[in-house]
Enzyme design. Structure first.
Site, short mmCIF file in Angstrom:
data_model
loop_
_atom_site.label_atom_id
_atom_site.label_comp_id
_atom_site.label_asym_id
_atom_site.label_seq_id
_atom_site.Cartn_x
_atom_site.Cartn_y
_atom_site.Cartn_z
N HIS A 99 53.09 -62.61 84.60
CA HIS A 99 53.16 -63.84 83.79
C HIS A 99 53.36 -63.53 82.32
CE1 HIS A 99 51.88 -66.13 87.32
NE2 HIS A 99 50.96 -65.20 87.50
N SER A 149 73.86 -58.65 63.45
CA SER A 149 73.91 -59.95 62.80
C SER A 149 74.61 -59.79 61.46
CB SER A 149 72.50 -60.50 62.60
OG SER A 149 72.52 -61.65 61.77
N ARG A 162 82.99 -66.14 105.61
CA ARG A 162 83.20 -64.76 105.15
C ARG A 162 83.29 -64.69 103.63
NH1 ARG A 162 86.38 -64.91 110.01
NH2 ARG A 162 85.91 -63.14 111.40
N LYS A 194 68.66 -56.64 62.07
CA LYS A 194 68.50 -56.95 63.49
C LYS A 194 69.35 -56.03 64.38
CE LYS A 194 68.25 -61.06 65.02
NZ LYS A 194 68.76 -62.39 65.42
N ARG A 195 68.79 -55.76 65.55
CA ARG A 195 69.51 -55.03 66.60
C ARG A 195 69.53 -55.93 67.84
NH1 ARG A 195 68.29 -48.86 68.81
NH2 ARG A 195 69.86 -48.87 70.48
N ASN A 196 70.47 -56.81 67.87
CA ASN A 196 70.51 -57.81 68.93
C ASN A 196 70.80 -57.19 70.29
OD1 ASN A 196 69.99 -59.81 67.09
ND2 ASN A 196 72.11 -60.49 66.92
N THR A 235 101.77 -69.59 108.10
CA THR A 235 101.48 -70.66 107.16
C THR A 235 101.04 -70.06 105.82
OG1 THR A 235 99.14 -70.80 107.71
CG2 THR A 235 100.66 -72.09 109.08
#
Length: 400
Positions: free
Chosen positions: A155, A278, A234, A284-286, A107
């Protein structure tokens, strides 16, 4: 052009790897189905169900390059059947002596489920390889910074002294558990499927179990003992493991994302030359890599949820279950492969600023900490490294 951004020329690298796409690409998938059918013909010939010459011809001729895929697609649409278009095309291209002996008694689900096991074997090998590489990198970090003091946080707030090596060792230990799960799961997942209409192998008479055993062995898969047409646990388990693995990588990524903030400055993700943080704020250092790990993990969990839904199926066959897997499983694999690639890059190129870690600890926890405060932490690092090395010595570098 693709309507799905994950397949777009511009953005596809964010949602899959070329290595994984070679497994799930349409031509590769069809060739996989043909390989399954060829193995079935060989098993049937060995048990005298079809002529040996027919099996030899089927094995030699079943090549995706010989198929007119437009005809296959048209036949699929016209008949509404998942593989009848393929069957018609196979009978068109095969010699007359073989065409009536292809796909006998099987099948759609026998073919596709068995191929899915083969695909999981290929994906699992990649996952195993990359997890071990990530574990290597984390163990190196654990040893290199075994004694480097850092403020442990709960936290989101500084709580008590620890070492960065201890933190890296906790990540490595979690990766090791995923390797254990991958190794332990292989015998459950990597099985053939051959059952016929409802799974009882009735079309093969008293030769059914022998044919199935030969079929599975030919493909390097285990015999399933009983058909699993409606037992989708599975594939659900494999998807769940991918979700857990990407969740761990997201945990590591989130930690890097947080600790590389300039006001903390304890970590930094690797930055390839030419990468722009950016276009409007050039200073910026994203954290693109660590951030994307979290995105990928969310999407893998979504696909794994679909696979889990398929566990609930009806009677001896339920198309709602396994057809959903056709979309969800490749998606989970492609996304997880991308996460693993990013995880390797992140761990191997991670910038560790031990001086800032020590300075921040003094700022928030004071100068009253004794060296003995982190003694247990460093002992735990040694325990993790020792256990990982022992496991490495006993396991194969390849999977399964």
């Amino acid at each position: 052009m693709s309507a799905r951004i994950s397949d777009s020329l511009t953005y596809s690298h964010l949602w899959g790897t070329d290595e994984l796409r070679q497994i799930f690409d349409e031509k590769a998938r069809l060739q996989g189905w043909l390989d399954v059918l060829a193995a079935l013909a060989r098993a049937q010939a060995a048990e005298g169900l079809i002529p040996a010459e027919a099996a030899e011809t089927i094995t030699a001729e079943l090549r995706v390059e010989r198929l007119d895929l437009e005809r296959v697609a048209q036949g699929t649409r016209e008949t509404g059947h998942s593989t009848l278009g393929l069957i018609h095309e196979l009978r068109r291209v095969l010699p007359e002596t073989a065409r009536e002996h292809v796909y006998v008694g099987a099948t759609v689900q026998d073919v596709t489920d068995t191929w899915t096991s083969l695909a999981m074997r290929a994906v699992g090998g990649i996952v195993w390889r990359d997890l071990r590489r990530i574990e290597d990198g984390l163990l190196d970090l654990a040893l290199a910074f075994r004694d480097a003091p850092i403020a442990g946080r709960t936290h989101g707030q500084p709580g008590a002294p620890a070492t960065f090596g201890w933190k890296a060792a906790s990540w490595a230990d979690e990766i090791r558990r995923h390797l254990d799960r991958l190794r332990e799961g292989a015998p459950r997942w990597l099985v053939a499927q051959l059952g016929g209409g409802i799974g009882t192998l009735v079309a093969y008479g008293d030769r059914g179990l022998a044919i199935r055993s030969r079929f599975a062995a030919d493909l390097g898969l285990a015999d399933p003992v009983i058909s699993w047409l409606s037992s989708r646990d599975r594939i659900a388990e494999f998807g769940a493991l991918l979700a857990m693995i990407t969740g761990t990588l997201a945990r590591i990524g989130d930690e890097v994302y947080e600790l590389q903030r300039p006001e903390i400055g304890e970590l930094g993700e690797p930055r390839a030359e030419g990468v722009v943080g950016s276009i409007t704020m050039h200073h910026k250092r994203n954290p693109e890599g660590s951030e994307h790990l979290s995105t990928l993990a969310r999407l893998v969990r979504s696909s794994a949820g679909v696979l889990m839904e398929s566990v609930v199926s009806q009677h001896e066959r339920d198309g709602r279950a396994w057809k959903a897997e056709w979309v969800a499983l490749p998606e989970a694999c492609l996304l997880a492969g991308t996460a693993l690639r990013l995880g390797v890059q992140l761990v191997e190129g991670l910038e560790v600023h031990a001086d800032r870690m020590a300075a921040n600890m003094r700022t928030y926890l004071g100068d009253t900490q004794n060296p003995s405060d982190t003694g247990a932490a460093t002992d735990m690092v040694d325990m993790v490294v020792s256990r990982a090395r022992k496991a490495r010595a006993e396991e194969s570098p390849s999977w399964p």
